[in-house]
Scaffold this active site. Structure first.
Site, PDB file in Angstrom:
ATOM      1  N   ASP A  90       0.850  -1.340  -0.096  1.00 38.62           N
ATOM      2  CA  ASP A  90       0.130  -0.052   0.204  1.00 38.62           C
ATOM      3  C   ASP A  90       0.886   1.407  -0.129  1.00 38.62           C
ATOM      4  O   ASP A  90       0.858   2.293  -0.744  1.00 38.62           O
ATOM      5  CB  ASP A  90      -1.013   0.040   1.245  1.00 38.62           C
ATOM      6  N   ARG A 119       0.081   3.643  17.937  1.00 35.81           N
ATOM      7  CA  ARG A 119      -0.355   4.648  16.898  1.00 35.81           C
ATOM      8  C   ARG A 119       0.137   5.957  17.514  1.00 35.81           C
ATOM      9  O   ARG A 119       0.701   6.952  16.845  1.00 35.81           O
ATOM     10  CB  ARG A 119      -1.838   4.458  16.557  1.00 35.81           C
ATOM     11  N   ASP A 150      -7.510   2.813  12.508  1.00 41.38           N
ATOM     12  CA  ASP A 150      -6.003   3.337  12.190  1.00 41.38           C
ATOM     13  C   ASP A 150      -6.185   4.763  11.683  1.00 41.38           C
ATOM     14  O   ASP A 150      -5.379   5.653  12.336  1.00 41.38           O
ATOM     15  CB  ASP A 150      -5.100   2.650  11.538  1.00 41.38           C
ATOM     16  N   SER A 200      -3.996  -9.247   6.212  1.00 33.50           N
ATOM     17  CA  SER A 200      -2.802  -8.240   6.564  1.00 33.50           C
ATOM     18  C   SER A 200      -2.476  -8.344   7.830  1.00 33.50           C
ATOM     19  O   SER A 200      -3.332  -8.638   8.557  1.00 33.50           O
ATOM     20  CB  SER A 200      -3.584  -6.829   5.884  1.00 33.50           C
TER      21      SER A 200
END
Length: 408
Positions: free
Chosen positions: A17, A96, A125, A181
């Protein structure tokens, strides 16, 4: 296209990505700076650096965030016993704000107008990254390709990205065979998407990477001890008698030893902040062991009513962190209150690790509220058994009255 090239700092992983997004951003006329945070994922960062530069990034920043991730993000979660919806130890949600903080440092240093990321338009996210970035740098602008019409019209999904990568000579390791993923860091690895999107299909046991299957774990248990000070792990006595005191070192060891015993795998359906349910598989070996030990020590050292209040705060904290609110006023307040409750949480917990299980064997603390004389069946201590008569009658009063009215 713009007259002068604006700078965008891309949160880059080196995967399919973000590699495609990097090239696409350059095509749109941006000057791209790649940023990669080392939060303990098992990756060749130099290969990622070279790849980013080869694809056209002006610069590549690779920042080692492992120690701060453990001490400033994982440790407060250990103090809280944080477990979203009673199941998920939040390895991604905790990473994060750590990554976003470093990303913003780079954006400020490079006078960037924009940041960009490869988070999907359906996940948590995007929310976590962007709320954190806006909190830390209110004027920053965000380019989120997976929410942009001109990107989505070109890339419907994974196959379009693979085709684009082939056209643009973007080297990718992604194939169509492994459909899920994966997000890895020091605390956990999460797996979602692909065949895992059907919650009725069992996950492949070979998918996991940090933990062995409990069936394949050793037939002999290992014994370890964890010492806490103020609710933080400060020392681990290993299964072979070594003593580890450095935070990152002891956390890595706990991941290894718990992984060897198949500890910390879960397969769950959870409620995303954005409103949909998702199925995820997670492995969090060290986090699972630390939580079992910490909960046990709290029950030994913390007053009952303080513990009740702290359990309420824990629930608030879990939701705040999961929803990306780490830098919000309420989350800072919650963390401060939880930290205050941990002043008494000093001591050592002795554990047995075996076949996917964490077993507390014993514990001791200089702040223990456990009074053996008081609780003993052999010694009266500072307790008059006759006092219990009035205590019981008074506590029965509400129920007696409730039942009397019910009968009438």
């Amino acid at each position: 296209r713009m007259a002068s090239k604006e700078t965008v700092v891309l949160a880059y992983s080196g995967g399919l990505d973000t590699s495609c997004i990097l090239v696409w951003l350059i095509e749109q006329g941006y000057k791209v700076i790649g940023f990669l945070a080392d939060v303990g994922q098992n990756e060749d960062f130099e290969v990622a650096r070279e790849k980013g530069l080869r694809l056209g990034a002006e610069k590549m920043y690779i920042e080692d965030c492992k120690k701060e991730f453990v001490e400033e993000f994982i440790w407060p979660a250990v103090q809280a016993n944080a477990k979203y919806e009673d199941r998920y130890l939040m390895g991604t949600a905790l990473a994060r704000p750590c990554i976003a903080r470093k990303l913003i440092e780079v954006a400020k240093k490079e006078n960037a107008t924009y940041i960009s990321h490869g988070a999907t338009g359906k996940g948590n996210d995007q929310v976590r990254f962007e709320i954190a970035c806006y909190a830390l740098f209110p004027t920053i602008k965000v380019i989120a390709p997976w929410r942009m019409e001109n990107f989505l019209s070109r890339f419907a999904g994974r196959n379009d990205l693979l085709q684009y990568a082939a056209e643009k000579n973007i080297p990718v390791s992604a194939t169509k065979s492994k459909s899920w993923s994966m997000d890895a860091n020091l605390m956990h690895i999460s797996f979602e998407g692909g065949e895992l999107e059907n919650p009725a299909i069992a996950a492949d046991s070979d998918m996991y990477m940090m933990t062995v299957s409990p069936e394949k774990a050793p037939d002999k248990a290992d014994h370890i001890s964890i010492e806490f000070k103020g609710g933080f792990p400060v020392k681990v006595k290993t299964h072979d008698g070594r003593v580890l005191e450095e935070s990152l070192q002891l956390f890595v060891y706990l991941n290894e030893i718990a992984g060897k015993h198949g500890i910390g795998r879960i397969d769950i359906v959870e409620n995303r902040f954005i409103g949909m349910k998702s199925r995820g598989c997670y492995e969090t070996p060290a986090g699972t062991v630390l939580q079992e030990a910490h909960i046990d020590l709290e029950l030994l050292t913390m007053d009952r009513e303080v513990l009740k209040l702290k359990q309420y705060l824990k629930r608030e904290f879990e939701t705040q962190v999961y929803n990306g609110m780490w830098y919000s006023p309420e989350c800072e307040y919650t963390r401060a209150c939880i930290a205050l409750s941990q002043n008494v949480v000093d001591g050592t917990v002795h554990l047995k690790l075996y076949k996917g299980g964490v077993y507390v064997m014993s514990r001791e603390s200089p702040r223990s509220l456990y009074n053996q004389d008081l609780v003993s069946m052999e010694v009266e201590g500072d307790h008059n058994a006759a006092d219990a008569t009035g205590f019981i009658r008074l506590n029965a009063l509400r129920s007696r009255e409730f039942q009397r009215v019910k009968r009438s």
